[in-house]
Design a protein around this motif. Structure first.
Motif, PDB file in Angstrom:
ATOM      1  N   ALA A  51      29.317  10.940  26.937  1.00 31.33           N
ATOM      2  CA  ALA A  51      29.629  12.268  26.396  1.00 31.33           C
ATOM      3  C   ALA A  51      30.280  13.129  27.339  1.00 31.33           C
ATOM      4  CB  ALA A  51      28.261  13.126  26.036  1.00 31.33           C
ATOM      5  N   LEU A 100      33.900  12.192  26.612  1.00 34.61           N
ATOM      6  CA  LEU A 100      34.395  12.558  25.371  1.00 34.61           C
ATOM      7  C   LEU A 100      34.396  14.077  25.179  1.00 34.61           C
ATOM      8  CD1 LEU A 100      32.690   9.905  22.975  1.00 34.61           C
ATOM      9  CD2 LEU A 100      35.028  10.114  23.647  1.00 34.61           C
ATOM     10  N   LEU A 121      31.566  16.036  24.665  1.00 29.29           N
ATOM     11  CA  LEU A 121      30.727  16.170  23.624  1.00 29.29           C
ATOM     12  C   LEU A 121      29.213  16.614  24.263  1.00 29.29           C
ATOM     13  CD1 LEU A 121      31.693  13.310  21.391  1.00 29.29           C
ATOM     14  CD2 LEU A 121      32.408  15.782  21.075  1.00 29.29           C
ATOM     15  N   PRO A 122      28.555  17.196  23.423  1.00 30.90           N
ATOM     16  CA  PRO A 122      27.027  17.252  23.721  1.00 30.90           C
ATOM     17  C   PRO A 122      26.274  16.016  23.496  1.00 30.90           C
ATOM     18  CG  PRO A 122      27.637  18.799  21.872  1.00 30.90           C
ATOM     19  CD  PRO A 122      28.891  18.047  22.256  1.00 30.90           C
ATOM     20  N   GLU A 128      27.797  17.075  11.145  1.00 32.86           N
ATOM     21  CA  GLU A 128      28.084  16.336  12.477  1.00 32.86           C
ATOM     22  C   GLU A 128      28.524  15.180  12.343  1.00 32.86           C
ATOM     23  OE1 GLU A 128      28.162  17.889  15.408  1.00 32.86           O
ATOM     24  OE2 GLU A 128      26.787  19.460  15.150  1.00 32.86           O
ATOM     25  N   ALA A 173      33.831  11.575  16.948  1.00 29.86           N
ATOM     26  CA  ALA A 173      32.443  12.185  17.239  1.00 29.86           C
ATOM     27  C   ALA A 173      32.365  13.639  17.681  1.00 29.86           C
ATOM     28  CB  ALA A 173      31.931  11.253  18.280  1.00 29.86           C
ATOM     29  N   THR A 174      31.532  14.389  17.000  1.00 33.43           N
ATOM     30  CA  THR A 174      31.319  15.745  17.403  1.00 33.43           C
ATOM     31  C   THR A 174      29.767  15.632  18.355  1.00 33.43           C
ATOM     32  OG1 THR A 174      30.207  16.182  15.469  1.00 33.43           O
ATOM     33  CG2 THR A 174      32.387  16.603  15.601  1.00 33.43           C
ATOM     34  N   LYS A 175      28.940  14.572  18.315  1.00 34.24           N
ATOM     35  CA  LYS A 175      27.876  14.676  18.883  1.00 34.24           C
ATOM     36  C   LYS A 175      27.345  13.127  19.351  1.00 34.24           C
ATOM     37  CE  LYS A 175      25.835  18.934  18.693  1.00 34.24           C
ATOM     38  NZ  LYS A 175      24.760  19.619  17.804  1.00 34.24           N
ATOM     39  N   VAL A 176      26.855  13.069  20.436  1.00 41.54           N
ATOM     40  CA  VAL A 176      26.238  11.835  20.958  1.00 41.54           C
ATOM     41  C   VAL A 176      24.893  11.913  20.818  1.00 41.54           C
ATOM     42  CG1 VAL A 176      26.226  10.005  22.718  1.00 41.54           C
ATOM     43  CG2 VAL A 176      28.243  11.480  22.495  1.00 41.54           C
TER      44      VAL A 176
END
Length: 192
Positions: free
Chosen positions: A69, A72, A74-75, A118, A51-54
């Motif tokens: 996040a 992880l 992440l944003p 994303e 993942a790159t975003k939540v």
């Protein structure tokens, strides 16, 4: 997750009509230590999805999404239910039924924060009918992004949302799965 199940048994309230009130620790007042534990567990479960975003829905999904996040790195993007004047004119928007509000609600995300390519991990408070999470998936797809996983704090297995979401072809994890709620009793189980 035993810690969450125990808290539901202790402080959750069955209101009838399939509604479980968890306002004292998730939806209105938030227990940050419990959410921290939940976020850590989600981070373990979804560590390999890339993942790159939540992504979550305003407001109840924000606490578990944020703690996930954090673990992880992440944003977090949350779908708003009303469009503020600070948001651009062109937005990603979809409608989803709200079980607790008893009506359709808008889910709105600015293209500034959800861009093409994303890899989106959706985290929410409940998985019931699956319609809110499907709405979040539609927003991700509209942006050109791909959903890579779905997590819910509490899943009401008897409402069939997991079956609806299986068409997305991504891992689905819930930390507390409820098979039945009646006569002021919550029964936990595992997805079939």
């Amino acid at each position: 997750m035993k810690e969450l199940e125990d808290r539901i048994l202790r402080d959750g309230k069955i209101l009838g009509g399939g509604i479980l009130k968890v306002d004292s620790f998730v939806n209105h007042q938030v227990d940050p230590l419990l959410m921290e534990s939940c976020g850590k567990e989600f981070a373990k479960l979804f560590a390999s999805v890339g993942a790159t975003k939540v992504l979550t829905a305003e407001i109840s999904g924000i606490a578990p999404a944020l703690t996930t996040a954090i673990h992880l790195g992440l944003p977090v993007v949350y779908a708003r239910k009303t469009k503020p004047i600070t948001m651009p004119d062109q937005v990603y928007l979809t409608l989803a039924p709200s079980h607790t509000k008893g009506r359709m609600v808008e889910l709105i995300v600015s293209p500034e924060y959800l861009a093409n390519n994303e890899k989106v991990l959706i985290i929410d408070d409940f998985l019931a009918s699956g319609q809110t999470i499907l709405g979040l998936a539609r927003l991700a797809e509209a942006s050109g992004s791909k959903v890579v996983g779905i997590g819910a704090l509490i899943e009401k297995l008897f409402e069939g949302g997991r079956t609806v979401l299986k068409s997305l072809g991504v891992p689905i994890h819930s930390l507390a799965c409820i098979t039945a709620m009646d006569d002021d009793k919550v029964v936990f189980g595992e997805p079939a």
